[in-house]
Design a protein around this motif. Structure first.
Motif, mmCIF file in Angstrom:
data_model
loop_
_atom_site.group_PDB
_atom_site.id
_atom_site.type_symbol
_atom_site.label_atom_id
_atom_site.label_comp_id
_atom_site.label_asym_id
_atom_site.label_seq_id
_atom_site.Cartn_x
_atom_site.Cartn_y
_atom_site.Cartn_z
ATOM 1 N N UNK A 8 -15.676 3.288 -0.632
ATOM 2 C CA UNK A 8 -15.517 3.205 -2.039
ATOM 3 C C UNK A 8 -14.099 3.373 -2.577
ATOM 4 N N UNK A 9 -13.611 4.161 -2.331
ATOM 5 C CA UNK A 9 -12.231 4.660 -2.540
ATOM 6 C C UNK A 9 -11.017 3.785 -1.855
ATOM 7 N N UNK A 10 -11.180 3.244 -0.922
ATOM 8 C CA UNK A 10 -10.509 2.276 -0.136
ATOM 9 C C UNK A 10 -10.612 1.091 -1.029
ATOM 10 N N UNK A 11 -11.718 0.643 -1.560
ATOM 11 C CA UNK A 11 -12.033 -0.571 -2.226
ATOM 12 C C UNK A 11 -11.280 -0.402 -3.698
ATOM 13 N N UNK A 12 -11.340 0.780 -4.418
ATOM 14 C CA UNK A 12 -10.497 1.169 -5.483
ATOM 15 C C UNK A 12 -9.348 0.987 -5.156
ATOM 16 N N UNK A 13 -8.584 1.602 -4.461
ATOM 17 C CA UNK A 13 -7.282 1.415 -4.007
ATOM 18 C C UNK A 13 -6.765 0.080 -3.715
ATOM 19 N N UNK A 14 -7.778 -0.715 -3.191
ATOM 20 C CA UNK A 14 -7.214 -2.091 -2.912
ATOM 21 C C UNK A 14 -7.270 -2.848 -4.176
ATOM 22 N N UNK A 15 -8.292 -2.757 -5.200
ATOM 23 C CA UNK A 15 -8.209 -3.218 -6.315
ATOM 24 C C UNK A 15 -7.005 -2.945 -7.222
ATOM 25 N N UNK A 16 -6.537 -1.364 -7.043
ATOM 26 C CA UNK A 16 -5.348 -1.014 -7.765
ATOM 27 C C UNK A 16 -4.323 -1.546 -7.294
ATOM 28 N N UNK A 17 -4.273 -1.944 -6.104
ATOM 29 C CA UNK A 17 -2.968 -2.415 -5.424
ATOM 30 C C UNK A 17 -2.793 -3.983 -5.821
ATOM 31 N N UNK A 18 -4.074 -4.638 -6.072
ATOM 32 C CA UNK A 18 -4.132 -5.906 -6.648
ATOM 33 C C UNK A 18 -3.743 -5.994 -8.021
ATOM 34 N N UNK A 19 -4.071 -5.006 -8.923
ATOM 35 C CA UNK A 19 -3.712 -5.065 -10.242
ATOM 36 C C UNK A 19 -2.221 -4.730 -10.393
ATOM 37 N N UNK A 20 -1.532 -3.837 -9.580
ATOM 38 C CA UNK A 20 -0.127 -3.569 -9.654
ATOM 39 C C UNK A 20 0.558 -4.715 -9.291
ATOM 40 N N UNK A 21 0.208 -5.600 -8.044
ATOM 41 C CA UNK A 21 0.735 -6.804 -7.857
ATOM 42 C C UNK A 21 0.773 -7.828 -8.772
ATOM 43 N N UNK A 22 -0.690 -8.105 -9.373
ATOM 44 C CA UNK A 22 -0.913 -9.036 -10.510
ATOM 45 C C UNK A 22 0.175 -8.892 -11.633
ATOM 46 N N UNK A 23 0.384 -7.590 -11.914
ATOM 47 C CA UNK A 23 1.014 -7.183 -13.177
ATOM 48 C C UNK A 23 2.705 -7.088 -12.864
ATOM 49 N N UNK A 24 3.023 -7.319 -11.469
ATOM 50 C CA UNK A 24 4.389 -7.244 -11.341
ATOM 51 C C UNK A 24 5.166 -5.928 -11.244
ATOM 52 N N UNK A 25 4.233 -4.925 -10.809
ATOM 53 C CA UNK A 25 4.704 -3.430 -10.972
ATOM 54 C C UNK A 25 4.982 -2.833 -9.609
ATOM 55 N N UNK A 26 6.240 -2.422 -9.355
ATOM 56 C CA UNK A 26 6.515 -2.002 -8.031
ATOM 57 C C UNK A 26 5.778 -0.790 -7.538
ATOM 58 N N UNK A 27 5.037 -0.007 -8.417
ATOM 59 C CA UNK A 27 4.214 1.197 -7.684
ATOM 60 C C UNK A 27 2.981 1.081 -8.254
ATOM 61 N N UNK A 28 2.038 1.727 -7.670
ATOM 62 C CA UNK A 28 0.591 2.031 -7.893
ATOM 63 C C UNK A 28 0.549 3.333 -8.714
ATOM 64 N N UNK A 29 0.470 3.004 -10.147
ATOM 65 C CA UNK A 29 0.159 4.111 -10.972
ATOM 66 C C UNK A 29 -1.254 4.625 -11.115
ATOM 67 N N UNK A 30 -1.270 5.672 -11.796
ATOM 68 C CA UNK A 30 -2.853 6.051 -12.157
ATOM 69 C C UNK A 30 -3.583 4.997 -12.934
ATOM 70 N N UNK A 31 -2.936 4.230 -13.992
ATOM 71 C CA UNK A 31 -3.537 3.334 -14.643
ATOM 72 C C UNK A 31 -4.138 2.284 -13.731
ATOM 73 N N UNK A 32 -3.440 2.134 -12.629
ATOM 74 C CA UNK A 32 -4.258 1.013 -11.785
ATOM 75 C C UNK A 32 -5.113 1.556 -11.041
ATOM 76 N N UNK A 33 -5.270 2.762 -10.628
ATOM 77 C CA UNK A 33 -6.208 3.487 -9.901
ATOM 78 C C UNK A 33 -7.477 3.599 -10.844
#
Length: 101
Positions: A8-33
């Protein structure tokens, strides 16, 4: 991805990475997580729902907040930000401590 996370944690981080990428952000922040946790069915999502935080309205709020903070496009996959790295380090320590009890 980040070692030591459950499926589940890996899936959540994968989604966080996707969100950061979609938003054009250079880092995965707590909001993405937070969005990743809200997206993946499990205890984290249940806790957020019990607090009245459903995924869709939460995503709208987070997107508007983050878009106001970050401008510009990013060509590479985002990496965990400094704040997220501190949170993950703390979480790993806590998990190790609870396993030893």
């Amino acid at each position: 991805m980040i070692e030591g996370l459950s499926a589940r944690g890996q899936c959540a981080m994968s989604h966080a990475t996707t969100m950061a990428t979609e938003l054009g952000h250079p880092a995965i922040e707590s909001e993405h997580v937070l969005l990743g946790i809200a997206f993946v069915a499990g205890p984290g999502q249940s806790i957020l729902r019990s607090m009245g935080l459903e995924y869709d309205p939460l995503e709208v709020r987070v997107r508007s907040r983050l878009c106001a903070r970050h401008l510009g496009d990013v060509e590479r996959e985002p990496i965990p930000g400094a704040q997220l790295r501190r949170i993950m380090k703390y979480a790993k320590t806590e998990a190790a401590d609870s396993d030893s009890r």
